[in-house]
Design an enzyme around this catalytic site. Sequence first.
Site, PDB file in Angstrom:
ATOM      1  N   LYS A 159       0.843  -1.179   0.000  1.00 19.24           N
ATOM      2  CA  LYS A 159       0.000   0.000   0.000  1.00 19.24           C
ATOM      3  C   LYS A 159       0.890   1.244   0.000  1.00 19.24           C
ATOM      4  O   LYS A 159       0.611   2.230  -0.654  1.00 19.24           O
ATOM      5  CB  LYS A 159      -0.835  -0.040   1.289  1.00 19.24           C
ATOM      6  N   ARG A 160       1.967   1.148   0.762  1.00 15.85           N
ATOM      7  CA  ARG A 160       2.842   2.305   0.930  1.00 15.85           C
ATOM      8  C   ARG A 160       3.490   2.714  -0.397  1.00 15.85           C
ATOM      9  O   ARG A 160       3.556   3.883  -0.730  1.00 15.85           O
ATOM     10  CB  ARG A 160       3.922   1.973   1.956  1.00 15.85           C
TER      11      ARG A 160
END
Length: 519
Positions: free
Chosen positions: A289-290
């Site tokens: 996600k990062r």
Amino acid sequence: MNPHSVGEPSRSRQQNTVGEPSRSRHQNPVGETSRSRQQIRVRMAPSPTGFLHIGSARTALFNWLFARHHSGTFILRIDDTDAARSTDESMREIYDSLRWLGLDWDEGGEKGGPHAPYVQSERRDIYETHVQRLLESGHAYPCYCTQEELDAIRAHSRAEKQNRAYDGRCRHLTSVDKEHLAAKGRKPTVRIKMPDEPIRVVDIVLGTRDIDPGTLEDEVIVRSNGMPSYNLTSIIDDAEMQITHVIRGTEHLNNTPKQIAIANALGLNVPQFAHIPLVLDNTGRKLSKRHHGELVAVSRYREEGYLPEAMLNFVARLGWSFDDKQEIFSVEELIEKFDLARVGKSGSVFDIKKLDWLNTHYIGELDISARTDVVMPFWEKAGFDVAAEPRERLESIVTAVGERLTKLQDIIPQTGYFFTAPSEYEPKAVKKWWKKDALDILTALGAVLAAVEPFELETVESVIWQYTEEHNIKRVVAMQTLRIALTGTSFGPSLFDILVLLGRDEVLTRIQKAIQFLQ
Ligand code: GLU
């Protein structure tokens, strides 16, 4: 080497589970021992802290396929002990994405079942009872160290080249010490005593490993704010819910020996493990996600118009293969063929081109009526008044688009002009095709199309060819000139399909508009 057993009462049970397993368990990926010939029970345990990640969808799918293949039970447990980060919205999105993929669960969130509740925040009393037992039996102890003290201990351990960052000093506190520290207002954490002997991890994918306990410090199982840790709640629930196999990503590999130690201390059954390799991007970086944002959200693919069949097929091949050749698998085939023995050990690359290819394939498999059904929400969302259109016309539009859809949302740029006249003409197309003679061509074609009878595919086609021949105009020039006038772009379905689908009146209006533009 024998695995360590912390809890005396657990010894016999432990030998059934993590103790020297029988040969057959190593060789048979399903672990066909007498114990596991019982009903297979697997779970997916997402933390509702965001959207459903591609990697989590893969975990869900492998668990679901394993359960369905063995006529077992697939459980959806919600790991929401991190109250600060868990949201209802995320939980709903996870349920939604799983349902969209067709991964139905037999027990769990929103559904209930014999081990309810399946939401960890509603199971706090269960964890507290277990923690109490661990404290009473001496397998766990309160740790009063402050963060500063822990930092100092860690620095010291590092300087001394110790594997364990925390040295376990609070193991030795007397009750007087504890009272004294509590009186100072210190809120303790609870730590589990790690065993002194190796911990055996039986992993169907990665093989059996004995973990050196010297590498494990006494794990915090309850934080100073009273919140139980993931490692504690996860293994307690796995045991309580009679999970036989824990199938999850390798990011949890380091947690597994800690969970086994906790289970052993409590005398709980230990499931078999299967850690599946990471999903990587094409540079070899873990899909996260990062770093990849929305790219990892299942919901994004749904919104763009990937079919669940394509998504499932794609995700199944992230880390699993049948024979290195077959790429296309129906859900039924996946259920029939899925086998943990064919899950690879190394990371698998998320290749969007392959997903696009699969999606084109599955869209192509739908007949025109079904294809019209699946594009309908995309038209509606784009604001097209499809309700006012006869179904037959909509199906004809879909037929005209043919194989040109990679994603369902491609239907918008490819068909918008069937619903409303283009408000502008693509500059690049205009530059390339609308040369000096464009005005003459459009004027002449307007006259020809106004007169042709009937206004049908063959007649329209034949009068246009007649015109290009008589005036010695290249076919492609006439076609593209007209296409831009009708659609605003230089690509799309067959021009004759477009003419007939728009109808004579609309065609003549649009030609007039283009003529005005050119003048
Ligand atoms: N809540 C954990 C996660 O989402 C579950 C891991 C597990 O399967 O034990 O990663």
